[in-house]
Design a protein around this motif. Sequence first.
Motif, mmCIF file in Angstrom:
data_model
loop_
_atom_site.group_PDB
_atom_site.id
_atom_site.type_symbol
_atom_site.label_atom_id
_atom_site.label_comp_id
_atom_site.label_asym_id
_atom_site.label_seq_id
_atom_site.Cartn_x
_atom_site.Cartn_y
_atom_site.Cartn_z
ATOM 1 N N GLN A 117 46.469 44.163 33.049
ATOM 2 C CA GLN A 117 45.771 45.010 34.022
ATOM 3 C C GLN A 117 46.616 45.164 35.294
ATOM 4 O O GLN A 117 46.650 46.240 35.908
ATOM 5 C CB GLN A 117 44.420 44.406 34.376
ATOM 6 C CG GLN A 117 43.470 44.216 33.196
ATOM 7 C CD GLN A 117 42.190 43.506 33.609
ATOM 8 O OE1 GLN A 117 41.566 43.865 34.582
ATOM 9 N NE2 GLN A 117 41.810 42.479 32.864
ATOM 10 N N MET A 118 47.288 44.080 35.679
ATOM 11 C CA MET A 118 48.150 44.132 36.863
ATOM 12 C C MET A 118 49.295 45.117 36.664
ATOM 13 O O MET A 118 49.622 45.905 37.563
ATOM 14 C CB MET A 118 48.708 42.740 37.161
ATOM 15 C CG MET A 118 47.683 41.726 37.621
ATOM 16 S SD MET A 118 48.458 40.103 37.874
ATOM 17 C CE MET A 118 47.126 39.216 38.693
ATOM 18 N N ILE A 119 49.899 45.088 35.478
ATOM 19 C CA ILE A 119 51.010 46.000 35.192
ATOM 20 C C ILE A 119 50.534 47.446 35.236
ATOM 21 O O ILE A 119 51.230 48.342 35.747
ATOM 22 C CB ILE A 119 51.650 45.659 33.835
ATOM 23 C CG1 ILE A 119 52.362 44.300 33.902
ATOM 24 C CG2 ILE A 119 52.632 46.752 33.407
ATOM 25 C CD1 ILE A 119 52.904 43.813 32.582
ATOM 26 N N ALA A 120 49.320 47.691 34.724
ATOM 27 C CA ALA A 120 48.769 49.051 34.746
ATOM 28 C C ALA A 120 48.613 49.556 36.183
ATOM 29 O O ALA A 120 48.910 50.714 36.489
ATOM 30 C CB ALA A 120 47.428 49.078 34.017
ATOM 31 N N LEU A 121 48.169 48.690 37.080
ATOM 32 C CA LEU A 121 48.027 49.075 38.490
ATOM 33 C C LEU A 121 49.389 49.231 39.159
ATOM 34 O O LEU A 121 49.586 50.102 40.008
ATOM 35 C CB LEU A 121 47.181 48.041 39.228
ATOM 36 C CG LEU A 121 45.690 48.044 38.871
ATOM 37 C CD1 LEU A 121 44.989 46.815 39.424
ATOM 38 C CD2 LEU A 121 45.024 49.314 39.394
ATOM 39 N N TRP A 122 50.348 48.381 38.766
ATOM 40 C CA TRP A 122 51.708 48.511 39.289
ATOM 41 C C TRP A 122 52.302 49.864 38.896
ATOM 42 O O TRP A 122 52.990 50.507 39.692
ATOM 43 C CB TRP A 122 52.576 47.370 38.755
ATOM 44 C CG TRP A 122 54.034 47.509 39.088
ATOM 45 C CD1 TRP A 122 54.645 47.226 40.276
ATOM 46 C CD2 TRP A 122 55.066 47.989 38.211
ATOM 47 N NE1 TRP A 122 55.994 47.487 40.195
ATOM 48 C CE2 TRP A 122 56.279 47.960 38.933
ATOM 49 C CE3 TRP A 122 55.076 48.433 36.896
ATOM 50 C CZ2 TRP A 122 57.488 48.366 38.377
ATOM 51 C CZ3 TRP A 122 56.279 48.837 36.339
ATOM 52 C CH2 TRP A 122 57.471 48.792 37.084
ATOM 53 N N VAL A 129 49.773 43.177 43.195
ATOM 54 C CA VAL A 129 48.450 43.197 42.577
ATOM 55 C C VAL A 129 47.938 41.757 42.560
ATOM 56 O O VAL A 129 48.472 40.903 41.842
ATOM 57 C CB VAL A 129 48.478 43.775 41.142
ATOM 58 C CG1 VAL A 129 47.056 43.858 40.594
ATOM 59 C CG2 VAL A 129 49.149 45.142 41.120
ATOM 60 N N LEU A 130 46.920 41.490 43.359
ATOM 61 C CA LEU A 130 46.380 40.140 43.489
ATOM 62 C C LEU A 130 45.416 39.825 42.349
ATOM 63 O O LEU A 130 44.678 40.696 41.889
ATOM 64 C CB LEU A 130 45.627 40.001 44.825
ATOM 65 C CG LEU A 130 46.373 40.397 46.094
ATOM 66 C CD1 LEU A 130 45.439 40.312 47.293
ATOM 67 C CD2 LEU A 130 47.592 39.509 46.296
ATOM 68 N N THR A 201 49.033 47.000 48.389
ATOM 69 C CA THR A 201 48.361 45.918 47.656
ATOM 70 C C THR A 201 47.006 46.354 47.117
ATOM 71 O O THR A 201 46.267 47.105 47.767
ATOM 72 C CB THR A 201 48.146 44.708 48.595
ATOM 73 O OG1 THR A 201 49.410 44.279 49.111
ATOM 74 C CG2 THR A 201 47.495 43.545 47.854
ATOM 75 N N THR A 202 46.698 45.878 45.919
ATOM 76 C CA THR A 202 45.358 46.009 45.348
ATOM 77 C C THR A 202 45.033 44.702 44.640
ATOM 78 O O THR A 202 45.789 43.728 44.745
ATOM 79 C CB THR A 202 45.265 47.213 44.386
ATOM 80 O OG1 THR A 202 43.903 47.394 43.989
ATOM 81 C CG2 THR A 202 46.133 47.000 43.149
ATOM 82 N N HIS A 203 43.922 44.647 43.898
ATOM 83 C CA HIS A 203 43.553 43.386 43.238
ATOM 84 C C HIS A 203 42.851 43.639 41.914
ATOM 85 O O HIS A 203 42.359 44.747 41.650
ATOM 86 C CB HIS A 203 42.656 42.540 44.153
ATOM 87 C CG HIS A 203 41.273 43.103 44.330
ATOM 88 N ND1 HIS A 203 40.969 44.030 45.303
ATOM 89 C CD2 HIS A 203 40.119 42.872 43.648
ATOM 90 C CE1 HIS A 203 39.691 44.343 45.225
ATOM 91 N NE2 HIS A 203 39.155 43.665 44.226
ATOM 92 N N VAL A 204 42.827 42.596 41.100
ATOM 93 C CA VAL A 204 42.106 42.580 39.829
ATOM 94 C C VAL A 204 41.146 41.394 39.860
ATOM 95 O O VAL A 204 41.542 40.277 40.203
ATOM 96 C CB VAL A 204 43.079 42.437 38.634
ATOM 97 C CG1 VAL A 204 42.303 42.243 37.342
ATOM 98 C CG2 VAL A 204 43.989 43.642 38.521
ATOM 99 N N ASP A 205 39.885 41.632 39.531
ATOM 100 C CA ASP A 205 38.894 40.550 39.482
ATOM 101 C C ASP A 205 38.956 39.839 38.132
ATOM 102 O O ASP A 205 39.181 40.470 37.089
ATOM 103 C CB ASP A 205 37.478 41.102 39.679
ATOM 104 C CG ASP A 205 37.259 41.643 41.084
ATOM 105 O OD1 ASP A 205 37.947 41.165 42.007
ATOM 106 O OD2 ASP A 205 36.412 42.546 41.246
#
Length: 322
Positions: A117-122, A129-130, A201-205
């Motif tokens: 999920q982090m890679i997708a946001l990157w 991506v936190l 910056t963004t984040h994943v829960d």
Amino acid sequence: MTHQHGTQLAGHVALSLVIPVFNEAATIDLFIARITDVFKEEALVGLEMVFVNDGSTDATLDLLLERQRSDPRVRIVDLSRNFGKEAALTAGLQTATGQVVVPIDADLQDPPEVILQMIALWRQGYEVVLGHRVSRRTDSWAKKTSANWFYRLHNRISDQPLPKDVGDFRLMDRCVVEALESLPESRRFMKGLFAWVGFRTTHVDYERPERVAGETKFNGWRLWNFALEGITSFSTDPLKVWTYLGLFVSLVSFSFAIFIVLRTLITGVDVPGYASLMVAVTFLGGLQLIGIGVLGEYLGRTYIESKRRPVYLVRRVYNPKD
């Protein structure tokens, strides 16, 4: 840097996992198996696992060397002794070669599936991506309470607030890693440095599960020292507070002196009590000692930084073909 990042978002990505380990022999096989399972069908992700052996006294290093013989993705940085997780994390970041880098613990409390999920946001253009923990149900009451108070205190007095319920688990673009490497501190509070460098910056829960094996290396005393490190690294407010506290105590003392003079003039000479005198002396003495202690924390940091010792020493780096 930004243009190069943008042109590579849709294609192949080189991913480095940075895994500090200290006496984690019980978790190594479980961790590598889980990583292999998560990334086995990800053809666009080139993976390396940078294990940083932080002076382990069990079979961690031998086990890693054995796994490296059959898995060329494993790289091992063997530190000369135990320098602590912050130093081990620094060593891993400086060794990692990936286009994106993810620090992660070997205990699998940070689920590797979240990395996808982090890679997708990157790929959408975020540089950090936190991994945000939606709950701390696996932590003890004492740990949860102390963590909440630490975040409140730190974020109130620090110029750069820390995102709450976010650990070291995050994805960072290569430009962020290079920015971190440019920072010269010897005493490194990595959560604060991660926040200080900024970037988009963004984040994943995610839900944080229990450890798969082994025991946590953090106890109450180490967490207390960790909190002190964080507060003194990014705020001088603990020094400023003694100016205001001293002013307050002086005003109270001056007001009490005026009261004593007026009472003596009106009612005559009074013999002060021993108990109140001792309370005043011990109270003020305690304040002075606490103030000296706070000064000592900052002076000690300045002393250590002035030596310019390296953050860590490497005994040997084991690459797959060594």
